[in-house]
Design an enzyme around this catalytic site. Structure first.
Site, PDB file in Angstrom:
ATOM      1  N   ASP A  32       0.846  -1.201   0.000  1.00  0.00           N
ATOM      2  CA  ASP A  32       0.000   0.000   0.000  1.00  0.00           C
ATOM      3  C   ASP A  32       0.881   1.250   0.000  1.00  0.00           C
ATOM      4  O   ASP A  32       1.675   1.453   0.920  1.00  0.00           O
ATOM      5  CB  ASP A  32      -0.885  -0.022   1.257  1.00  0.00           C
ATOM      6  CG  ASP A  32      -1.950   1.063   1.230  1.00  0.00           C
ATOM      7  OD1 ASP A  32      -1.961   1.872   0.277  1.00  0.00           O
ATOM      8  OD2 ASP A  32      -2.765   1.099   2.170  1.00  0.00           O
ATOM      9  N   GLU A  48     -10.171   3.392  -1.712  1.00  0.00           N
ATOM     10  CA  GLU A  48     -10.586   3.620  -0.323  1.00  0.00           C
ATOM     11  C   GLU A  48     -10.964   5.086  -0.097  1.00  0.00           C
ATOM     12  O   GLU A  48     -11.729   5.384   0.812  1.00  0.00           O
ATOM     13  CB  GLU A  48      -9.493   3.184   0.658  1.00  0.00           C
ATOM     14  CG  GLU A  48      -8.265   4.068   0.667  1.00  0.00           C
ATOM     15  CD  GLU A  48      -7.228   3.605   1.680  1.00  0.00           C
ATOM     16  OE1 GLU A  48      -6.647   2.530   1.460  1.00  0.00           O
ATOM     17  OE2 GLU A  48      -6.989   4.304   2.670  1.00  0.00           O
ATOM     18  N   HIS A 106     -12.238  -2.022   1.669  1.00  0.00           N
ATOM     19  CA  HIS A 106     -11.309  -1.476   2.661  1.00  0.00           C
ATOM     20  C   HIS A 106     -12.008  -1.554   4.021  1.00  0.00           C
ATOM     21  O   HIS A 106     -13.210  -1.289   4.108  1.00  0.00           O
ATOM     22  CB  HIS A 106     -11.029  -0.023   2.284  1.00  0.00           C
ATOM     23  CG  HIS A 106     -10.115   0.705   3.202  1.00  0.00           C
ATOM     24  ND1 HIS A 106     -10.559   1.587   4.159  1.00  0.00           N
ATOM     25  CD2 HIS A 106      -8.765   0.696   3.303  1.00  0.00           C
ATOM     26  CE1 HIS A 106      -9.525   2.092   4.803  1.00  0.00           C
ATOM     27  NE2 HIS A 106      -8.419   1.569   4.301  1.00  0.00           N
TER      28      HIS A 106
HETATM   29 MG   LIG Z   1      -4.877   1.681   1.860  1.00  0.00          MG
END
Ligand SMILES: [Mg+2]
Length: 391
Positions: free
Chosen positions: A206, A258, A308
Site C-alpha cells: 500500500d 478507499e 477497505h
Molecule cells: Mg490503503
C-alpha cells in the site's frame, strides 16, 4: 410491515494510541477515531452504523444531527434505498464526496441493521444470501513505527520480524506500507519482508498515494521483482490519468478506491481503466446500499472488489456481512483468495474500538473470520466500553 424511525443518536469514540502510534506515508496515527450512529424505531428495534473514520468525526456528527436526521424522523427504515436517494438528492449540490457521503453511509448501515432485525434475517441474507460462513483474512501491518522509522537498518530488521510474527499467527496474506522513504530504501524494506516470510506468503503493498505516476512505476518494478500481488493507491485518487499510466506500464495488479465515493466515483476509476481491484470502504463510500451498486458495476468490468476495512467493530461486522454475500468472481470450483475469492482486511495495529466494543467479539478459525450469524449485522455494542471511549 411498517416501522417508524423515532430517534437518531451519534457517538464520537476516541482512543489515544500513545506509544502504539504508527505512520503511513501520509501522517502519524496518534489516535483511533470513530463516529457511530444508533437509530431506534417506535417499535423498539435499533440499528448501529459507522462513518467518518478517516478524518475528524465531528463534521460527520454535525451533518447527521443537523441535516440528515430531520429528514428521517417518522420515516420507515424498510424504505432504506428510498431514504438513501432522498439524503443524496438533498445534499448533492455540496456533498458528492467526503463528509456528507460518510454521514449517509453511517445512517444507511444502521437502517440495514434495523431491517435485518425486523425481518429476523442477517444482512447477508438481505443482500441475497451467504456465499461463505467465514472470510479469508489478510493482515495489514508493517507500518513505519517509533521515533527511529528513518533508521533503515533498524527498521528493516524489525519489519522482517514483525512480518514473520504474522505468519506464525496463521496469516497467509499480508499487506505492508511503502511511500515514506525514497524508493530504493522502501524497496529494501519490501525485500526484507519477502525474505523473512518466504515465497509462499502472498504480499500486497500500500503506497497511500505517495507517488507521481513515474515514481510509482519505478517502485512497481521492484514490487514485481519481489512477487508482490497488488500495488494499492500508487498515485493520488484524483489522478485518473496517472493511475492508467501506472497500470499500462506495470504487470502487477493495481488496487484503489478507499478514498473514492459512491458509484459515480468508482465509475470514473473503472471506466478509465485505472484499477484491477476496487477497495470501497462501506462506511465511507455510501453504505451497504451504494456498495451493492459499486459491486455490480465492478464485476461487470471484471474488477475484483475487496472492501477497505478501517474502524470499530461495527465497520468490521459491516465489511464481513457484505463480503460473505459477494459471489466468487469469476466463478471456479476451486476459488483462490484474492484471485476470485474475496478477502477481508484485518489491521494488526492496536485497535480497542474493534477488539473491545462488541458484546461478542468476532471469532477467528483456521485463518478466517467467522461471519456473525445473528439478525442484522449480527453484533451489538457493549455500553460500558462505549462509555469508556466516548468523547
Ligand atoms: Mg490503503
Amino acid at each position: 410491515m411498517y416501522l417508524k424511525i423515532k430517534k437518531i443518536e451519534t457517538y464520537i469514540l476516541r482512543v489515544p494510541l500513545g506509544e502504539k502510534r504508527f505512520f503511513s506515508s501520509q501522517c502519524a496515527f496518534p489516535e483511533r477515531n470513530s463516529l457511530l450512529v444508533r437509530i431506534e424505531t417506535e417499535e423498539g428495534i435499533y440499528g448501529w452504523g459507522e462513518g467518518g473514520q478517516y478524518g475528524p468525526p465531528e463534521p460527520v456528527k454535525a451533518c447527521i444531527e443537523h441535516v440528515l436526521a430531520p429528514l428521517l424522523i417518522g420515516r420507515d427504515p424498510l424504505d432504506k434505498a428510498v431514504l438513501w436517494h432522498e439524503m443524496y438528492n438533498h445534499t448533492r449540490d455540496f456533498g458528492q464526496k467526503g463528509t456528507y457521503i460518510e454521514a449517509i453511509s453511517a445512517i444507511d448501515i444502521a437502517l440495514w441493521d434495523i431491517c435485518g432485525k425486523a425481518l429476523h434475517v442477517s444482512v447477508s441474507q438481505l443482500i441475497g444470501g451467504c456465499q461463505r460462513k467465514a472470510v479469508e483474512m489478510y493482515a495489514t501491518g508493517c507500518y513505519y513505527r517509533g521515533e527511529h522509522y528513518l533508521d533503515l537498518d533498524r527498521t528493516v530488521k524489525e519489519l522482517g520480524e514483525e512480518a514473520a510474527e504474522y505468519v506464525r499467527q496463521g496469516f497467509h496474506l499480508l499487506k505492508i506500507k511503502v511511500g515514506l522513504l525514497p524508493v530504493e530504501e522502501d524497496a529494501k524494506r519490501v525485500q526484507a519482508i519477502r525474505e523473512n516470510v518466504g515465497p509462499d506468503v502472498d504480499i500486497f503493498v500500500d503506497c497511500n498515494h505517495s507517488y507521481n505516476a513515474n515514481t510509482a512505476v519505478r517502485m512497481g518494478r521492484y514490487l514485481e521483482e519481489y512477487g508482490i500481488l497488488f500495488m494499492e493507491e500508487p498515485v493520488v485518487p484524483e489522478d485518473l490519468e496517472g493511475y492508467r499510466f501506472v497500470r499500462d506500464k506495470l504487470d502487477i495488479a493495481i488496487a484503489g478506491g478507499e478514498a473514492e465515493y459512491t458509484l459515480n466515483g468508482f465509475r470514473h476509476l473503472i471506466e478509465n481503466g485505472c484499477i484491477d481491484i476496487a477497495q470501497p470502504d462501506i462506511c465511507v463510500t455510501g453504505g451497504l446500499t451504494e456498495f451493492q451498486r459499486i459491486l455490480a458495476f465492478a464485476q461487470a468490468y471484471g474488477v475484483q472488489v475487496i472492501p477497505h476495512a478501517w474502524g470499530s467493530g461495527i465497520a468490521f461486522a459491516t465489511a464481513l456481512s457484505a463480503l460473505s454475500a459477494i459471489p466468487v468472481n469469476p466463478h471456479t470450483a476451486n476459488p483462490v483468495p484474492l484471485q476470485n475469492e474475496p478477502v477481508i482486511e484485518y489491521d494488526r495495529n492496536f485497535n480497542p474500538l474493534r477488539d473491545e466494543l462488541l458484546t461478542e467479539p468476532v471469532s477467528i478459525a483456521d485463518g478466517k473470520v467467522v461471519v456473525p450469524q445473528g439478525s442484522g449485522l449480527g453484533v451489538d455494542i457493549d455500553r460500558t466500553v462505549l462509555e469508556k471511549y466516548m468523547v
